[in-house]
Design a protein around this motif. Structure first.
Motif, mmCIF file in Angstrom:
data_model
loop_
_atom_site.group_PDB
_atom_site.id
_atom_site.type_symbol
_atom_site.label_atom_id
_atom_site.label_comp_id
_atom_site.label_asym_id
_atom_site.label_seq_id
_atom_site.Cartn_x
_atom_site.Cartn_y
_atom_site.Cartn_z
ATOM 1 N N LEU A 1 13.969 4.651 -25.530
ATOM 2 C CA LEU A 1 14.017 6.377 -24.864
ATOM 3 C C LEU A 1 11.735 6.489 -25.503
ATOM 4 O O LEU A 1 12.029 6.285 -26.872
ATOM 5 C CB LEU A 1 14.096 7.296 -24.599
ATOM 6 N N SER A 2 11.313 6.909 -24.914
ATOM 7 C CA SER A 2 10.274 7.797 -25.813
ATOM 8 C C SER A 2 9.205 8.982 -24.633
ATOM 9 O O SER A 2 9.799 8.882 -23.674
ATOM 10 C CB SER A 2 8.335 6.668 -25.881
ATOM 11 N N PRO A 3 8.595 10.170 -25.044
ATOM 12 C CA PRO A 3 8.415 10.655 -23.888
ATOM 13 C C PRO A 3 7.707 10.425 -23.179
ATOM 14 O O PRO A 3 7.903 11.099 -21.634
ATOM 15 C CB PRO A 3 7.250 11.502 -24.828
ATOM 16 N N GLU A 4 7.001 8.966 -22.904
ATOM 17 C CA GLU A 4 6.500 9.366 -21.602
ATOM 18 C C GLU A 4 7.036 8.903 -20.579
ATOM 19 O O GLU A 4 6.616 8.571 -18.843
ATOM 20 C CB GLU A 4 4.899 7.984 -22.165
ATOM 21 N N LEU A 5 8.476 7.948 -20.857
ATOM 22 C CA LEU A 5 9.560 7.541 -19.997
ATOM 23 C C LEU A 5 10.367 9.067 -19.278
ATOM 24 O O LEU A 5 10.669 8.791 -18.367
ATOM 25 C CB LEU A 5 10.494 7.032 -20.123
ATOM 26 N N ALA A 6 9.902 9.915 -19.468
ATOM 27 C CA ALA A 6 10.359 11.042 -18.674
ATOM 28 C C ALA A 6 9.419 11.623 -17.000
ATOM 29 O O ALA A 6 8.422 11.213 -16.788
ATOM 30 C CB ALA A 6 10.569 12.346 -19.471
ATOM 31 N N GLY A 7 10.457 11.635 -16.687
ATOM 32 C CA GLY A 7 10.009 11.671 -15.009
ATOM 33 C C GLY A 7 10.911 11.691 -14.442
ATOM 34 O O GLY A 7 12.380 11.467 -14.054
ATOM 35 N N LYS A 8 10.211 11.544 -12.490
ATOM 36 C CA LYS A 8 11.442 10.777 -11.599
ATOM 37 C C LYS A 8 11.689 9.618 -11.242
ATOM 38 O O LYS A 8 10.464 8.778 -11.517
ATOM 39 C CB LYS A 8 10.992 11.715 -10.445
ATOM 40 N N TYR A 9 12.878 8.627 -11.426
ATOM 41 C CA TYR A 9 13.365 7.699 -10.639
ATOM 42 C C TYR A 9 13.600 7.427 -9.445
ATOM 43 O O TYR A 9 14.410 8.685 -9.062
ATOM 44 C CB TYR A 9 14.020 6.988 -12.002
ATOM 45 N N TYR A 10 13.104 6.905 -8.909
ATOM 46 C CA TYR A 10 13.138 5.768 -7.406
ATOM 47 C C TYR A 10 13.870 5.125 -7.463
ATOM 48 O O TYR A 10 12.892 3.913 -7.890
ATOM 49 C CB TYR A 10 12.264 6.306 -6.597
ATOM 50 N N PHE A 11 14.718 4.558 -6.499
ATOM 51 C CA PHE A 11 15.478 3.299 -5.384
ATOM 52 C C PHE A 11 14.993 3.079 -4.276
ATOM 53 O O PHE A 11 14.957 3.893 -2.928
ATOM 54 C CB PHE A 11 17.187 3.323 -5.543
ATOM 55 N N ARG A 12 14.261 1.838 -4.632
ATOM 56 C CA ARG A 12 14.335 1.409 -2.782
ATOM 57 C C ARG A 12 14.798 -0.321 -3.059
ATOM 58 O O ARG A 12 15.545 -1.207 -3.912
ATOM 59 C CB ARG A 12 12.629 0.852 -3.030
ATOM 60 N N GLY A 13 16.123 -0.280 -1.295
ATOM 61 C CA GLY A 13 16.196 -1.266 -1.376
ATOM 62 C C GLY A 13 15.933 -2.346 -0.359
ATOM 63 O O GLY A 13 14.797 -1.722 0.382
ATOM 64 N N ASP A 14 16.466 -3.175 -0.609
ATOM 65 C CA ASP A 14 15.546 -4.216 0.221
ATOM 66 C C ASP A 14 16.449 -5.423 0.707
ATOM 67 O O ASP A 14 16.933 -6.462 -0.170
ATOM 68 C CB ASP A 14 14.414 -5.077 -0.439
ATOM 69 N N LEU A 15 16.763 -5.198 2.346
ATOM 70 C CA LEU A 15 17.555 -6.183 3.077
ATOM 71 C C LEU A 15 17.113 -6.914 4.115
ATOM 72 O O LEU A 15 17.926 -7.875 4.445
ATOM 73 C CB LEU A 15 18.784 -5.183 4.093
ATOM 74 N N GLY A 16 15.926 -7.091 3.113
ATOM 75 C CA GLY A 16 14.706 -8.790 4.006
ATOM 76 C C GLY A 16 14.514 -7.894 5.117
ATOM 77 O O GLY A 16 14.506 -7.255 6.354
ATOM 78 N N GLY A 17 13.408 -8.677 4.994
ATOM 79 C CA GLY A 17 12.327 -8.299 6.738
ATOM 80 C C GLY A 17 11.975 -6.567 6.474
ATOM 81 O O GLY A 17 11.201 -6.084 5.399
ATOM 82 N N TYR A 18 12.003 -6.307 8.017
ATOM 83 C CA TYR A 18 11.302 -4.596 8.223
ATOM 84 C C TYR A 18 12.470 -4.095 7.617
ATOM 85 O O TYR A 18 12.750 -2.562 7.104
ATOM 86 C CB TYR A 18 11.268 -4.111 9.229
ATOM 87 N N ASN A 19 13.850 -4.403 7.141
ATOM 88 C CA ASN A 19 15.553 -3.708 7.294
ATOM 89 C C ASN A 19 14.710 -2.908 4.700
ATOM 90 O O ASN A 19 15.591 -3.976 3.587
ATOM 91 C CB ASN A 19 16.506 -3.919 6.077
ATOM 92 N N GLN A 20 14.272 -2.630 4.876
ATOM 93 C CA GLN A 20 13.180 -1.937 3.443
ATOM 94 C C GLN A 20 13.631 -0.170 3.400
ATOM 95 O O GLN A 20 13.247 0.145 4.632
ATOM 96 C CB GLN A 20 12.243 -2.142 2.763
ATOM 97 N N TYR A 21 14.099 0.447 2.277
ATOM 98 C CA TYR A 21 14.539 1.857 2.265
ATOM 99 C C TYR A 21 14.205 1.709 0.908
ATOM 100 O O TYR A 21 14.492 2.182 -0.147
ATOM 101 C CB TYR A 21 15.457 2.402 2.946
ATOM 102 N N SER A 22 13.064 3.405 0.888
ATOM 103 C CA SER A 22 12.540 3.964 -0.431
ATOM 104 C C SER A 22 13.841 5.002 -0.278
ATOM 105 O O SER A 22 13.313 6.110 0.915
ATOM 106 C CB SER A 22 11.383 4.271 -0.777
#
Length: 257
Positions: free
Chosen positions: A112-133
């Motif tokens: 870890l270093s200071p530039e990694l501080a912040g917000k982390y988001y997950f995005r799921g990918d089930l294939g095709g159009y079934n993707q969601y952030s």
């Protein structure tokens, strides 16, 4: 006796704690809203997610973004569950340790270093159009020293408590904490407890004593080290000891008849 809940596997506890949407309802995710780590160590962000049961995907993949959940904003890619390019800031420092097919999106961040501080988001990918952030996100705080909690005042002869909070979110590094400068303090007692606030774990080391007037200016330090590493941190303070308050409003007792 150890509580029954503490003995259950972490994954099972998370599954029980998940909102209903992560088990076949609408898209939803669970992760700690905030997690902290000392610079140079690591943090594990525990994450679970769910999607509509009727989708029944043959494969499930996922990735983590930094700073924004939306691909159109071109946020840095932190980690992927399958091969692909990630941002140079996270190369060799991040891995998606969970199995997205099992609805586990856990992330490990190292060095870890200071530039990694912040917000982390997950995005799921089930294939095709079934993707969601997911809008749910974890905020990472990167600390350069442990956090001292100091009472607003210290009065000579009155017990005070200092507390030193150290993140404990790195699976393979356990903090070793000691107080320095306590040798001549009277009536010392020390205690350590582990706390876990919604997935953000820490060790709280407390130091209790009764300061004297002559302890004013004495320097105390909370020192943190990790076995088999050169990592070392400390936070210190100089004691500001106030004299015992005088009861100016009371008359001295009468002597004699």
């Amino acid at each position: 006796m150890r509580p029954v809940a503490a003995a259950l596997p972490t994954a099972l506890l998370l599954l029980v704690a998940l909102p209903p949407g992560t088990r076949g309802g609408p898209w939803a995710a669970w992760m700690p809203p905030e997690v902290a780590g000392l610079s140079g160590t690591c943090v594990a962000i525990t994450c679970r997610f769910g999607y509509p049961e009727e989708l029944r995907p043959a494969t499930v993949h996922g990735l983590w973004y930094f700073g924004s959940p939306y691909p159109k904003n071109y946020p840095p890619v932190v980690a992927r569950s399958r091969g692909g390019v990630v941002h140079e800031s996270f190369t060799g420092r991040a891995s998606l340790t969970g199995d997205p097919f099992a609805r586990d999106c856990s992330l490990l961040l190292g060095n870890l270093s200071p530039e990694l501080a912040g917000k982390y988001y997950f995005r799921g990918d089930l294939g095709g159009y079934n993707q969601y952030s997911f809008s749910e996100h974890a905020v990472l705080r990167v600390l350069e020293e442990p956090e001292l909690e100091i009472p607003p005042e210290m009065v000579a002869g009155t017990e005070v408590e200092l507390r030193c909070r150290v993140p404990d979110n790195c699976p393979h590094l356990r903090p070793q904490i000691e107080w320095e400068g306590t040798e001549e303090l009277p009536e010392i007692s020390q205690k350590e407890t582990r706390q876990d606030q919604a997935g953000d774990a820490s060790i709280l080391a407390s130091l209790k004593f009764r300061p004297r007037r002559e302890d004013g200016g004495r320097r105390l330090a909370c020192k943190v080290a990790f076995a088999n590493t050169s990592l070392a941190f400390q936070a210190s303070l100089a004691l500001d000891v106030q004299c015992e308050p005088l009861n100016w409003g009371k008359k001295p007792p009468k002597k004699g008849p």
